[in-house]
Design an enzyme around this catalytic site. Structure first.
Site: not given
Ligand code: 4NP
Length: 162
Positions: A11, A14, A16-18, A129
């Site tokens: 994602c 790294n 939340c989703r992945s 996201d």
């Molecule tokens: P992820 O979510 O891609 O699922 O880990 C996010 C985590 C952090 C951010 C964006 C999405 N950020 O903008 O810091």
């Protein structure tokens, strides 16, 4: 013993989703007594959160479903395309970024797909996201991941994968 099947969830951050994908899949693989058959990891296209644990909101939502969240964030690298058999992009933007990372790998062998292609019970094309949204976003992430991971594992067991 044949080589394990190596899976990488990717994602943006790294956190939340992945990592959820990694731990949902590990949970299913452990339940099926197939740990020795898989290596499972996750990474982010961005390097903002390197070394951090998964987001506490995501961890809470996963643990409510009995999924233990582990891992420290890392950034995806070109060599991952030679190291893994499957790379699952959570959304279109991750997919596009991964195409660029793959360009820098001299011997890419991984199959790169959008994760939602695996889902059998959802029509969504992306795992959205959840970072800036409310609690329902984290539940949606887990709904999609549980669907697609279970479908992948079933197909793996039936040798029904390309
Ligand atoms: P992820 O979510 O891609 O699922 O880990 C996010 C985590 C952090 C951010 C964006 C999405 N950020 O903008 O810091």
């Amino acid at each position: 013993m044949p080589a394990p099947t190596r899976l990488l969830f990717v994602c943006l951050g790294n956190i939340c989703r992945s990592p959820s994908g990694e731990n949902v899949m590990r949970h299913l693989v452990t339940d099926a007594d197939l740990e020795s058959e898989f290596e499972i990891d996750s990474a982010g296209t961005a390097g903002w959160h390197i070394g951090k644990s998964p987001d506490s909101r995501m961890t809470r939502a996963a643990e409510n479903r009995g999924i233990c969240m582990k891992g420290a964030a890392r950034q995806v690298e070109p060599e991952d395309f030679a190291r893994f058999d499957w790379i699952f992009a959570m959304d279109d933007s991750n997919y596009e970024d991964l195409l660029e990372v793959r360009e820098a790998c001299p011997n890419p062998t991984a199959r790169l797909i959008r994760f939602c292609e695996l889902c059998e019970e959802h029509e969504e094309k992306e795992v959205p996201d959840p970072y800036y949204g409310g609690p329902e976003g984290f539940e949606k992430v887990l709904d999609l991941l549980e669907d697609g991971c279970a479908a992948f594992l079933q197909r793996w067991e039936k040798k029904d994968l390309p």
